[in-house]
Design an enzyme around this catalytic site. Structure first.
Site, PDB file in Angstrom:
ATOM      1  N   TRP A   1       0.773  -1.021  -0.010  1.00 36.77           N
ATOM      2  CA  TRP A   1      -0.156  -0.187  -0.070  1.00 36.77           C
ATOM      3  C   TRP A   1       0.743   1.256   0.024  1.00 36.77           C
ATOM      4  O   TRP A   1       2.047   1.251   0.427  1.00 36.77           O
ATOM      5  CB  TRP A   1      -1.117   0.044   1.192  1.00 36.77           C
ATOM      6  CG  TRP A   1      -0.617   0.896   2.490  1.00 36.77           C
ATOM      7  CD1 TRP A   1       0.133  -0.083   3.274  1.00 36.77           C
ATOM      8  CD2 TRP A   1      -1.032   1.774   2.857  1.00 36.77           C
ATOM      9  NE1 TRP A   1       0.343   1.155   4.371  1.00 36.77           N
ATOM     10  CE2 TRP A   1      -0.626   2.274   4.115  1.00 36.77           C
ATOM     11  CE3 TRP A   1      -1.750   2.689   2.338  1.00 36.77           C
ATOM     12  CZ2 TRP A   1      -0.565   3.398   4.858  1.00 36.77           C
ATOM     13  CZ3 TRP A   1      -2.046   4.175   2.950  1.00 36.77           C
ATOM     14  CH2 TRP A   1      -1.412   4.100   4.302  1.00 36.77           C
TER      15      TRP A   1
ATOM     16  N   ASN B   1      -3.606   0.104   6.579  1.00 36.58           N
ATOM     17  CA  ASN B   1      -2.390  -0.652   6.709  1.00 36.58           C
ATOM     18  C   ASN B   1      -2.494  -1.649   7.770  1.00 36.58           C
ATOM     19  O   ASN B   1      -1.515  -2.077   8.393  1.00 36.58           O
ATOM     20  CB  ASN B   1      -1.336   0.283   7.031  1.00 36.58           C
ATOM     21  CG  ASN B   1      -1.544   1.291   8.482  1.00 36.58           C
ATOM     22  OD1 ASN B   1      -2.559   0.771   9.073  1.00 36.58           O
ATOM     23  ND2 ASN B   1      -0.635   2.181   8.369  1.00 36.58           N
TER      24      ASN B   1
ATOM     25  N   ASP C   1       5.397  -5.273   2.354  1.00 34.32           N
ATOM     26  CA  ASP C   1       5.686  -6.096   3.342  1.00 34.32           C
ATOM     27  C   ASP C   1       6.613  -7.240   3.025  1.00 34.32           C
ATOM     28  O   ASP C   1       6.487  -7.475   1.701  1.00 34.32           O
ATOM     29  CB  ASP C   1       4.320  -6.752   4.090  1.00 34.32           C
ATOM     30  CG  ASP C   1       3.409  -5.920   4.739  1.00 34.32           C
ATOM     31  OD1 ASP C   1       4.091  -4.932   5.258  1.00 34.32           O
ATOM     32  OD2 ASP C   1       2.508  -6.214   4.954  1.00 34.32           O
TER      33      ASP C   1
END
Lengths: 160, 185
Positions: free
Chosen positions: B109, B160, B128
């Site tokens: 994101w 998130n 991530d």
């Protein structure tokens, strides 16, 4: 057409940036040189609201997320495909005003779409986008709808 | 004392003007001048009032007021304005590299953070690292919860709290990077 080529160096720079970041050999905490050239509105909004999943260059997880790179321009081959892109729920409900959404769609279709963007296709306008996003798609089987639209485009479009 | 020649000349000129002009004519012209005058702004001050006011820049968030640019292993490092998780730099990785044994997710994101050094906003991809169990961080300030410009969970593209490992072979979360995408518009 001039805008199309205007974006090319930026898109290339973004690709190089992404490629550099993907490399494992990068010094761990080194602060890289910050870019000085601002993204265009369409490009910036694509990265912020679409590019996380679709990929900064328009291709990421191919099984889960539709690929845009060198492909998405095909939807502009038919009026139905042109409308489909705007009426997709994540597009119609994107947190942008009509003008910004039109710029973002033009970046996606023309710059990410690359060679798939049909010759002579019209750019989206704020008025067109504003009208179409009033009727978001309600279909749940978007994959089937997408296939149907692309098949219709194959017959009429001069693009590949 | 007789009238001087100058007095006579002045009288003749003024009487001539009085014969040729009228009070109504003067008032009429004055009215036109006043009406036209209001239609054309005469001073720069009047024109300035028609110009759009400069838009005030958005007020700084709490994070932005306290952000620093020297230590990327702390939560208040400027690029961590919207990170939610463990800083990969604390786990053997970097700002944009995954620690050995974990893989960068193809999806991420993207947030927007203000750089305190130049006052400009940059797009940051919070990618991530996935595929192994959660990292045990070495530093004291490695577990962060930045929320700048984050949207609620029903707008998942900009949330998130999600494990951003979609598209990876494993949904196991290890840590989060904060890769620079570029200069926001």
């Amino acid at each position: 057409m001039g805008r199309r080529f205007g974006y090319a160096p930026l898109a290339l720079a973004a690709l190089v940036l992404v490629a550099a970041h993907g490399g494992a050999g990068f010094a761990s905490h080194a602060e890289e040189t910050l870019p000085t050239r601002r993204f265009t509105s369409g490009q910036s909004n694509y990265y912020e609201f679409c590019g996380g999943c679709h990929g900064l260059d328009g291709a990421s997880a191919r099984r889960e997320i539709p690929v845009l790179k060198d492909h998405v321009g095909r939807f502009l081959c038919t009026p139905g495909g042109r409308e489909y892109l705007v009426r997709l729920p994540n597009v119609a409900f994107a947190p942008m005003d009509d003008e910004t959404l039109a710029q973002t769609l033009n970046f996606i279709a023309r710059d990410l779409g690359g060679a798939s963007y049909p010759a002579g296709a019209r750019a989206y306008t704020a008025a067109e986008v504003g009208r179409l996003r009033q009727a978001p798609l309600k279909a749940t089987d978007l994959a089937a709808l997408r296939v149907h639209i692309l098949e219709a485009g194959e017959k009429t479009c001069s693009a590949r | 004392m007789g009238d001087s020649k100058i007095d006579k000349l002045g009288e003749a000129v003024l009487r001539g003007i009085a014969r040729r002009s009228s009070r109504r004519g003067f008032l009429g012209k004055l009215g036109v001048a006043m009406a036209a005058g209001s239609a054309f702004p005469l001073l720069p001050v009047s024109r300035a009032s028609g110009a759009p006011a400069p838009t005030p820049s958005a007020p700084l968030s709490d994070f932005e007021r306290n952000a620093q640019s020297s230590d990327p292993l702390r939560c208040d490092y400027w690029r961590h304005c919207a990170i939610d998780g463990t800083i990969c730099g604390c786990c053997g990785g970097g700002l944009h590299t995954c620690p050995p044994g974990s893989t960068p997710s193809p999806t991420a994101w993207v947030g927007t953070c203000l750089n305190p050094d130049d006052g400009r906003s940059y797009l940051i991809a919070y990618r991530d690292c996935c595929g192994t169990s959660a990292c045990v961080a070495s530093g004291e300030d490695c577990e962060c919860t930045g929320t700048d410009r984050e949207l609620p969970i029903y707008r998942p593209q900009a949330n998130n709290d999600i494990i951003w490992c979609f598209g990876d072979s494993s949904m196991a979360y290890h840590c989060s990077t904060a890769a620079l995408v570029g200069l926001a518009e």
